[in-house]
Design a protein around this motif. Structure first.
Motif, PDB file in Angstrom:
ATOM      1  N   PRO A  60       0.826  -1.219   0.000  1.00 27.02           N
ATOM      2  CA  PRO A  60       0.000   0.000   0.000  1.00 27.02           C
ATOM      3  C   PRO A  60       0.857   1.265   0.000  1.00 27.02           C
ATOM      4  CG  PRO A  60      -0.042  -1.048   2.161  1.00 27.02           C
ATOM      5  CD  PRO A  60       0.713  -1.972   1.252  1.00 27.02           C
ATOM      6  N   ASP A  61       0.234   2.373  -0.349  1.00 26.03           N
ATOM      7  CA  ASP A  61       0.933   3.662  -0.404  1.00 26.03           C
ATOM      8  C   ASP A  61       1.474   4.093   0.953  1.00 26.03           C
ATOM      9  OD1 ASP A  61       0.422   3.852  -3.102  1.00 26.03           O
ATOM     10  OD2 ASP A  61      -1.375   5.079  -2.847  1.00 26.03           O
ATOM     11  N   THR A  62       0.945   3.545   2.034  1.00 32.62           N
ATOM     12  CA  THR A  62       1.392   3.910   3.373  1.00 32.62           C
ATOM     13  C   THR A  62       2.766   3.315   3.706  1.00 32.62           C
ATOM     14  OG1 THR A  62       0.162   2.037   4.277  1.00 32.62           O
ATOM     15  CG2 THR A  62      -0.945   4.184   4.274  1.00 32.62           C
ATOM     16  N   VAL A  63       3.232   2.346   2.916  1.00 30.46           N
ATOM     17  CA  VAL A  63       4.543   1.736   3.145  1.00 30.46           C
ATOM     18  C   VAL A  63       5.579   2.513   2.338  1.00 30.46           C
ATOM     19  CG1 VAL A  63       5.948  -0.342   2.834  1.00 30.46           C
ATOM     20  CG2 VAL A  63       3.570  -0.545   3.579  1.00 30.46           C
ATOM     21  N   GLU A  64       6.586   3.062   3.027  1.00 29.69           N
ATOM     22  CA  GLU A  64       7.634   3.816   2.344  1.00 29.69           C
ATOM     23  C   GLU A  64       8.608   2.856   1.675  1.00 29.69           C
ATOM     24  OE1 GLU A  64      11.118   7.142   3.138  1.00 29.69           O
ATOM     25  OE2 GLU A  64       9.831   6.531   4.792  1.00 29.69           O
ATOM     26  N   ILE A  65       8.812   3.033   0.383  1.00 26.18           N
ATOM     27  CA  ILE A  65       9.770   2.225  -0.367  1.00 26.18           C
ATOM     28  C   ILE A  65      11.046   3.037  -0.501  1.00 26.18           C
ATOM     29  CG2 ILE A  65      10.251   1.140  -2.593  1.00 26.18           C
ATOM     30  CD1 ILE A  65       7.229   0.650  -2.828  1.00 26.18           C
ATOM     31  N   TYR A  66      12.160   2.428  -0.110  1.00 32.18           N
ATOM     32  CA  TYR A  66      13.450   3.100  -0.160  1.00 32.18           C
ATOM     33  C   TYR A  66      14.129   2.831  -1.502  1.00 32.18           C
ATOM     34  CZ  TYR A  66      12.623   3.659   4.783  1.00 32.18           C
ATOM     35  OH  TYR A  66      12.070   4.002   5.978  1.00 32.18           O
ATOM     36  N   THR A  67      14.852   3.830  -1.994  1.00 36.78           N
ATOM     37  CA  THR A  67      15.530   3.689  -3.279  1.00 36.78           C
ATOM     38  C   THR A  67      16.889   3.014  -3.092  1.00 36.78           C
ATOM     39  OG1 THR A  67      16.501   5.885  -3.051  1.00 36.78           O
ATOM     40  CG2 THR A  67      14.405   5.721  -4.241  1.00 36.78           C
ATOM     41  N   ILE A  68      17.384   2.484  -4.187  1.00 35.69           N
ATOM     42  CA  ILE A  68      18.711   1.868  -4.215  1.00 35.69           C
ATOM     43  C   ILE A  68      19.537   2.694  -5.201  1.00 35.69           C
ATOM     44  CG2 ILE A  68      20.014  -0.218  -4.790  1.00 35.69           C
ATOM     45  CD1 ILE A  68      17.465  -1.804  -4.039  1.00 35.69           C
ATOM     46  N   PRO A  69      20.680   3.235  -4.746  1.00 33.87           N
ATOM     47  CA  PRO A  69      21.484   4.093  -5.630  1.00 33.87           C
ATOM     48  C   PRO A  69      21.826   3.399  -6.957  1.00 33.87           C
ATOM     49  CG  PRO A  69      22.329   4.148  -3.387  1.00 33.87           C
ATOM     50  CD  PRO A  69      21.276   3.075  -3.431  1.00 33.87           C
ATOM     51  N   ASP A  70      21.667   4.138  -8.033  1.00 30.04           N
ATOM     52  CA  ASP A  70      21.994   3.674  -9.389  1.00 30.04           C
ATOM     53  C   ASP A  70      21.178   2.462  -9.835  1.00 30.04           C
ATOM     54  OD1 ASP A  70      23.966   5.696  -9.628  1.00 30.04           O
ATOM     55  OD2 ASP A  70      25.413   4.421  -8.582  1.00 30.04           O
ATOM     56  N   GLN A  71      20.054   2.196  -9.193  1.00 28.13           N
ATOM     57  CA  GLN A  71      19.197   1.058  -9.547  1.00 28.13           C
ATOM     58  C   GLN A  71      17.731   1.526  -9.577  1.00 28.13           C
ATOM     59  OE1 GLN A  71      20.240  -1.908 -10.488  1.00 28.13           O
ATOM     60  NE2 GLN A  71      22.383  -1.634  -9.971  1.00 28.13           N
ATOM     61  N   PRO A  72      17.327   2.275 -10.597  1.00 28.01           N
ATOM     62  CA  PRO A  72      15.975   2.835 -10.618  1.00 28.01           C
ATOM     63  C   PRO A  72      14.855   1.798 -10.732  1.00 28.01           C
ATOM     64  CG  PRO A  72      17.064   3.194 -12.716  1.00 28.01           C
ATOM     65  CD  PRO A  72      18.102   2.627 -11.776  1.00 28.01           C
ATOM     66  N   ASP A  73      15.185   0.568 -11.131  1.00 25.67           N
ATOM     67  CA  ASP A  73      14.152  -0.466 -11.281  1.00 25.67           C
ATOM     68  C   ASP A  73      13.886  -1.233  -9.992  1.00 25.67           C
ATOM     69  OD1 ASP A  73      13.878   0.196 -13.949  1.00 25.67           O
ATOM     70  OD2 ASP A  73      15.370  -1.277 -14.602  1.00 25.67           O
ATOM     71  N   TYR A  74      14.633  -0.907  -8.934  1.00 24.19           N
ATOM     72  CA  TYR A  74      14.492  -1.647  -7.681  1.00 24.19           C
ATOM     73  C   TYR A  74      14.365  -0.705  -6.503  1.00 24.19           C
ATOM     74  CZ  TYR A  74      16.347  -5.380 -10.575  1.00 24.19           C
ATOM     75  OH  TYR A  74      16.536  -6.278 -11.580  1.00 24.19           O
ATOM     76  N   GLY A  75      13.529  -1.094  -5.564  1.00 26.72           N
ATOM     77  CA  GLY A  75      13.412  -0.423  -4.289  1.00 26.72           C
ATOM     78  C   GLY A  75      13.375  -1.512  -3.233  1.00 26.72           C
ATOM     79  N   TYR A  76      13.396  -1.108  -1.978  1.00 27.61           N
ATOM     80  CA  TYR A  76      13.318  -2.112  -0.924  1.00 27.61           C
ATOM     81  C   TYR A  76      12.573  -1.564   0.275  1.00 27.61           C
ATOM     82  CZ  TYR A  76      16.755   0.173   2.052  1.00 27.61           C
ATOM     83  OH  TYR A  76      17.387   1.068   2.874  1.00 27.61           O
ATOM     84  N   VAL A  77      12.134  -2.480   1.090  1.00 29.01           N
ATOM     85  CA  VAL A  77      11.485  -2.151   2.347  1.00 29.01           C
ATOM     86  C   VAL A  77      11.650  -3.374   3.249  1.00 29.01           C
ATOM     87  CG1 VAL A  77       9.206  -2.936   1.596  1.00 29.01           C
ATOM     88  CG2 VAL A  77       9.360  -1.239   3.384  1.00 29.01           C
ATOM     89  N   ILE A  78      11.667  -3.139   4.534  1.00 29.26           N
ATOM     90  CA  ILE A  78      11.699  -4.259   5.476  1.00 29.26           C
ATOM     91  C   ILE A  78      10.288  -4.376   6.043  1.00 29.26           C
ATOM     92  CG2 ILE A  78      12.736  -5.212   7.563  1.00 29.26           C
ATOM     93  CD1 ILE A  78      15.262  -3.613   6.850  1.00 29.26           C
ATOM     94  N   VAL A  79       9.663  -5.510   5.740  1.00 32.72           N
ATOM     95  CA  VAL A  79       8.278  -5.757   6.119  1.00 32.72           C
ATOM     96  C   VAL A  79       8.228  -6.978   7.017  1.00 32.72           C
ATOM     97  CG1 VAL A  79       5.967  -6.230   5.257  1.00 32.72           C
ATOM     98  CG2 VAL A  79       7.514  -4.859   3.889  1.00 32.72           C
ATOM     99  N   ASN A  80       7.610  -6.819   8.189  1.00 32.69           N
ATOM    100  CA  ASN A  80       7.502  -7.936   9.144  1.00 32.69           C
ATOM    101  C   ASN A  80       8.870  -8.588   9.365  1.00 32.69           C
ATOM    102  OD1 ASN A  80       4.788  -7.334   9.069  1.00 32.69           O
ATOM    103  ND2 ASN A  80       4.283  -9.001   7.702  1.00 32.69           N
ATOM    104  N   LYS A  81       9.906  -7.735   9.442  1.00 30.40           N
ATOM    105  CA  LYS A  81      11.299  -8.144   9.689  1.00 30.40           C
ATOM    106  C   LYS A  81      11.904  -8.961   8.545  1.00 30.40           C
ATOM    107  CE  LYS A  81      10.709  -7.741  14.595  1.00 30.40           C
ATOM    108  NZ  LYS A  81      10.802  -8.330  15.905  1.00 30.40           N
TER     109      LYS A  81
END
Length: 88
Positions: free
Chosen positions: A50-71
């Motif tokens: 959902p939009d409420t979860v902040e997705i973090y960017t990965i430098p020099d990798q515009p096709d990928y993001g990450y988040v830590i969900v439920n550890k």
């Protein structure tokens, strides 16, 4: 009209869904100390966050993001917010 066996169609679908994630992307995500967010439900490949979860960017990798969900560390497509991979 040409008839296509179902197995062939399923195999083609499975191939297009496969994403090969560069090793440096996984390494970057594993090294980050980002707080975990709570998400009710299963976090699986294809799940849209959902939009409420902040997705973090990965430098020099515009096709990928990450988040830590439920550890769990999760790679995400930042455009669709869909889970690409749960990093184990």
């Amino acid at each position: 009209m040409k008839s296509v066996p179902i197995k062939s169609v399923l195999a083609l679908t499975a191939q297009t869904a496969t994403v090969v994630v560069p090793g440096e992307v996984r390494t970057y995500v594993i090294e980050q100390q980002t707080p975990s967010v709570t998400f009710e439900g299963d976090v699986a490949i294809g799940t849209a966050l959902p939009d409420t979860v902040e997705i973090y960017t990965i430098p020099d990798q515009p096709d990928y993001g990450y988040v830590i969900v439920n550890k769990k560390r999760v790679l995400v497509n930042p455009k669709t917010r869909a889970v690409i991979e749960v990093v184990e």
